[in-house]
Design a protein around this motif. Structure first.
Motif, PDB file in Angstrom:
ATOM      1  N   LEU A 118       0.813  -1.213   0.000  1.00 55.88           N
ATOM      2  CA  LEU A 118       0.000   0.000   0.000  1.00 55.88           C
ATOM      3  C   LEU A 118       0.850   1.269   0.000  1.00 55.88           C
ATOM      4  O   LEU A 118       1.927   1.314   0.605  1.00 55.88           O
ATOM      5  N   LYS A 119       0.332   2.293  -0.677  1.00 52.89           N
ATOM      6  CA  LYS A 119       0.967   3.588  -0.730  1.00 52.89           C
ATOM      7  C   LYS A 119      -0.054   4.653  -0.338  1.00 52.89           C
ATOM      8  O   LYS A 119      -1.261   4.457  -0.507  1.00 52.89           O
ATOM      9  N   PRO A 120       0.403   5.793   0.167  1.00 52.84           N
ATOM     10  CA  PRO A 120      -0.559   6.852   0.535  1.00 52.84           C
ATOM     11  C   PRO A 120      -1.475   7.257  -0.613  1.00 52.84           C
ATOM     12  O   PRO A 120      -2.637   7.618  -0.387  1.00 52.84           O
ATOM     13  N   ASN A 121      -0.984   7.184  -1.836  1.00 48.32           N
ATOM     14  CA  ASN A 121      -1.818   7.557  -2.982  1.00 48.32           C
ATOM     15  C   ASN A 121      -2.922   6.544  -3.264  1.00 48.32           C
ATOM     16  O   ASN A 121      -3.814   6.814  -4.087  1.00 48.32           O
ATOM     17  N   ASP A 122      -2.895   5.384  -2.614  1.00 46.12           N
ATOM     18  CA  ASP A 122      -3.970   4.402  -2.775  1.00 46.12           C
ATOM     19  C   ASP A 122      -5.227   4.821  -2.018  1.00 46.12           C
ATOM     20  O   ASP A 122      -6.280   4.183  -2.168  1.00 46.12           O
ATOM     21  N   SER A 123      -5.131   5.847  -1.207  1.00 46.47           N
ATOM     22  CA  SER A 123      -6.299   6.322  -0.463  1.00 46.47           C
ATOM     23  C   SER A 123      -7.366   6.821  -1.427  1.00 46.47           C
ATOM     24  O   SER A 123      -7.070   7.396  -2.471  1.00 46.47           O
ATOM     25  N   GLY A 124      -8.634   6.568  -1.076  1.00 46.79           N
ATOM     26  CA  GLY A 124      -9.729   7.030  -1.918  1.00 46.79           C
ATOM     27  C   GLY A 124     -10.915   6.088  -1.891  1.00 46.79           C
ATOM     28  O   GLY A 124     -11.059   5.245  -0.995  1.00 46.79           O
ATOM     29  N   THR A 125     -11.790   6.215  -2.896  1.00 43.48           N
ATOM     30  CA  THR A 125     -13.022   5.434  -3.001  1.00 43.48           C
ATOM     31  C   THR A 125     -12.821   4.238  -3.913  1.00 43.48           C
ATOM     32  O   THR A 125     -12.235   4.367  -4.993  1.00 43.48           O
ATOM     33  N   TYR A 126     -13.355   3.078  -3.486  1.00 47.65           N
ATOM     34  CA  TYR A 126     -13.334   1.849  -4.283  1.00 47.65           C
ATOM     35  C   TYR A 126     -14.772   1.361  -4.426  1.00 47.65           C
ATOM     36  O   TYR A 126     -15.483   1.203  -3.427  1.00 47.65           O
ATOM     37  N   SER A 127     -15.185   1.138  -5.675  1.00 45.82           N
ATOM     38  CA  SER A 127     -16.556   0.715  -5.963  1.00 45.82           C
ATOM     39  C   SER A 127     -16.575  -0.715  -6.491  1.00 45.82           C
ATOM     40  O   SER A 127     -15.610  -1.172  -7.120  1.00 45.82           O
TER      41      SER A 127
END
Length: 334
Positions: A118-127
């Motif tokens: 995991l990387k910080p840029n993986d943060s966000g919404t997953y549908s």
């Protein structure tokens, strides 16, 4: 004999009709049950750290009838597809990577999504979406991947400040939203009178006094790590007589201003005086110079020349001195 046969035929017909209606009703109810949206997604583990892994699992699915499912990064759009999973009897038959697949995601037989490293840029919404005939199950979740914080940096390692002035310290660290900043003076939380801005990343001390002297540090904190900065020393500045350098500094500045103004005035006066005397001397020289125009006679040659005639008798003396004015000439001639 015909009537009993007809009665039996009607009974069979009605039974078949009721069976068909029952089957259609069951299918309708099953289809309505699979059209529900907003299914929940379980995130394991809950706290996500940089470099670790996470699994996103949709809950409440009837895995016996599901054969196709998709995962998206963001909204449910074709350009956001991460993977397309085909499932057959509880094992993954096929996995196809989509446009938003960075290479660290894999699907499982329960239509779950696993992300590694995991990387910080993986943060966000997953549908998530099921793609089977008559089934439109969807769901979404948000994840936040926290980075392993490095030590913040305070650029001013030492500051010499006068009394009642302003000193600002800035904590250089990650600007991510899940990072909080704490400030300390000599290991204790800073007094409440201090000003904080820029999401607590800037500490401003206004009107500082002797009590504000000390070592200041900032601490960055997120859900999975924390780090503390280098110390920054603030010291009050004092003059040789023990008074604050602010008063002596202001007095010195005032004295310097007065001396500078006097020096400018003296230079201007001296310049004007010099120009005045130069003009006066030039006027005196001009007034004392008298230009005399010598009287010119016709028969008197310039100095150094000899008259061609050597006759100097008294009889023609009047002829020798002949002015250019006719009246004078006539008067002498008489």
């Amino acid at each position: 004999m015909d009537r009993p046969r007809r009665t039996h035929g009607w009974k069979v017909y009605w039974k078949m009709l009721l069976l068909a209606a029952s089957v259609l009703s069951s299918c309708f109810l099953l289809t309505r049950a699979q059209e529900t949206t907003g299914i929940s997604i379980r995130v394991v583990p809950e706290l996500l750290k940089e470099g670790e892994s996470v699994t996103l699992t949709p809950e409440g699915l009837n895995l016996k009838i599901i054969t196709n499912c998709k995962w998206y990064r963001g909204a449910v759009e074709e350009r956001n597809i991460i993977i397309f999973i085909r499932v057959f009897r509880f094992y993954v038959r096929h996995q196809e990577d989509g446009p938003a697949h960075p290479g660290r995601e894999t699907g499982k037989r329960d239509c779950s999504l696993n992300i590694t490293d995991l990387k910080p840029n993986d943060s966000g919404t997953y549908s998530f979406k099921i793609e089977d005939p008559g089934v439109t199950n969807t769901g979404a979740t948000n994840i936040t991947v926290s980075e392993i914080l490095s030590n913040p940096v305070l650029q001013l390692t030492e500051s010499l400040a006068a009394e009642n002035t302003i000193v600002s310290l800035h904590c250089n660290t990650s600007d991510r939203l899940d990072v909080s900043i704490l400030w300390f003076k000599d290991g204790n939380p800073v007094p409440p009178k201090t000003g904080l801005s820029d999401r607590n990343r800037t500490l401003m001390l206004t009107g500082i006094t002797k009590e504000d002297e000390g070592n200041y540090t900032c601490q960055a904190v997120n859900p999975v790590s924390n780090a503390i900065s280098n110390p920054s020393r603030i010291t009050m500045a004092y003059s040789s007589d023990g008074s604050s350098s602010s008063s002596s500094g202001s007095a010195g500045a005032l004295a310097g201003t007065v001396i500078g103004s006097l020096a400018v005035i003296l230079v201007l006066v001296g310049t004007l005086t010099y120009v005045f005397f130069r003009v006066c001397r030039r006027n005196d020289k001009t007034s004392t110079q008298v230009v005399s125009t010598p009287q010119i006679y016709e028969n008197v040659l310039p100095t150094g020349q000899v008259h061609p005639e050597n006759s100097f008798s008294a009889a023609n003396t009047y002829e020798t001195l002949q002015p250019r004015i006719p009246s004078v000439y006539e008067e002498i001639k008489r």
